[in-house]
Motif scaffolding. Structure first.
Motif, PDB file in Angstrom:
ATOM      1  N   VAL A  59      39.595  78.209  16.124  1.00  0.00           N
ATOM      2  CA  VAL A  59      38.928  77.261  15.220  1.00  0.00           C
ATOM      3  C   VAL A  59      38.947  77.770  13.780  1.00  0.00           C
ATOM      4  O   VAL A  59      39.160  76.994  12.843  1.00  0.00           O
ATOM      5  CB  VAL A  59      37.466  77.012  15.665  1.00  0.00           C
ATOM      6  CG1 VAL A  59      36.758  76.067  14.689  1.00  0.00           C
ATOM      7  CG2 VAL A  59      37.440  76.423  17.069  1.00  0.00           C
ATOM      8  N   ARG A  66      45.259  78.236  14.859  1.00  0.00           N
ATOM      9  CA  ARG A  66      44.226  77.244  15.151  1.00  0.00           C
ATOM     10  C   ARG A  66      44.733  76.215  16.162  1.00  0.00           C
ATOM     11  O   ARG A  66      45.877  75.787  16.122  1.00  0.00           O
ATOM     12  CB  ARG A  66      43.788  76.539  13.865  1.00  0.00           C
ATOM     13  CG  ARG A  66      43.139  77.482  12.867  1.00  0.00           C
ATOM     14  CD  ARG A  66      42.587  76.749  11.671  1.00  0.00           C
ATOM     15  NE  ARG A  66      42.004  77.681  10.709  1.00  0.00           N
ATOM     16  CZ  ARG A  66      41.322  77.310   9.640  1.00  0.00           C
ATOM     17  NH1 ARG A  66      41.143  76.016   9.373  1.00  0.00           N
ATOM     18  NH2 ARG A  66      40.813  78.227   8.828  1.00  0.00           N
ATOM     19  N   ALA A  68      44.163  73.236  16.324  1.00  0.00           N
ATOM     20  CA  ALA A  68      44.545  71.975  15.671  1.00  0.00           C
ATOM     21  C   ALA A  68      46.045  71.924  15.409  1.00  0.00           C
ATOM     22  O   ALA A  68      46.653  70.844  15.445  1.00  0.00           O
ATOM     23  CB  ALA A  68      43.772  71.806  14.362  1.00  0.00           C
TER      24      ALA A  68
END
Length: 221
Positions: A59, A66, A68
């Protein structure tokens, strides 16, 4: 023109190699059994600390560390599977990202079930006393039977993928995980890997180890 990009920050690289070493040691101690199970238990707590660190670092870590950055559209995944990807990937490829998620999920399941396992001989997880015997039995079965083979299978696929990229695609996946950089044909965001980032990672690592140590002591409470 090639661009040198810092893809894997130092904390991610250290996590990767510590994880690999811990997985190997866990498999060996599990197969040896006997007194080695005490080391298996200790290594399980090391694995828990590593996974806690990775969840947080996924995160707040470097750009390509990450979670994402692991998310790819179904269309891109399909094009990747068909060998039609139009651009190189700085971080994990769509298939590589899925394999990372799968490996982390299985490792979390193995650690979680290990904390709840009891072989009724010499091994008892620290959380056994908090759940019913039915759950302990289920966790013990998963940990000693299904889970370990899922883990071994995923590790084998990971090694085969590395071999495929080296021998067929003529691309190494190991070297960037040693020094952190990749040579790309296009510009890409670099992962932050300065003193501040590494200090933050050290704090996360210490807190993760402390939480794992606290969990390991619950069985003695």
């Amino acid at each position: 023109m090639q661009h040198k990009v810092r893809v894997w920050d130092l904390p991610t690289r250290l996590f990767h190699w510590f994880l690999a070493a811990t997985v190997v040691a866990l498999v060996i101690t599990a197969k040896v059994g006997g007194n080695a199970m005490q080391w298996h238990l200790r290594l399980g707590h090391v694995m828990l600390a590593l996974l806690l660190f990775r969840l947080v670092w996924g995160v707040v870590g470097g750009h390509w560390s990450r979670f994402a950055s692991f998310v790819h559209s179904p269309t891109r995944l399909w094009r990747h599977l068909r060998g039609q990807a139009s651009e190189e990937t700085a971080g994990h490829s769509p298939l590589g990202a899925l394999s990372v998620f799968a490996l982390l999920a299985v490792l979390l399941a193995q650690v979680g079930s290990g904390l709840l396992s009891d072989d009724e001989i010499s091994f008892s997880g620290p959380l056994v006393r908090f759940v019913s015997g039915e759950w302990v039995g289920l966790a013990t079965w998963f940990h000693s039977d299904l889970g370990q083979y899922l883990l071994i299978g995923l590790v084998a696929l990971h090694l085969l993928a590395i071999g495929y990229y080296v021998l067929v695609r003529r691309r190494t996946l190991v070297r960037p995980m040693l020094h952190g950089d990749k040579l790309l044909t296009r510009q890409a965001p670099a992962s932050r890997d300065d003193v501040a980032a590494r200090t933050g990672a050290a704090v996360v690592a210490v807190l993760s180890a402390a939480l794992a140590w606290w969990i390991s002591g619950l069985g003695a409470g």
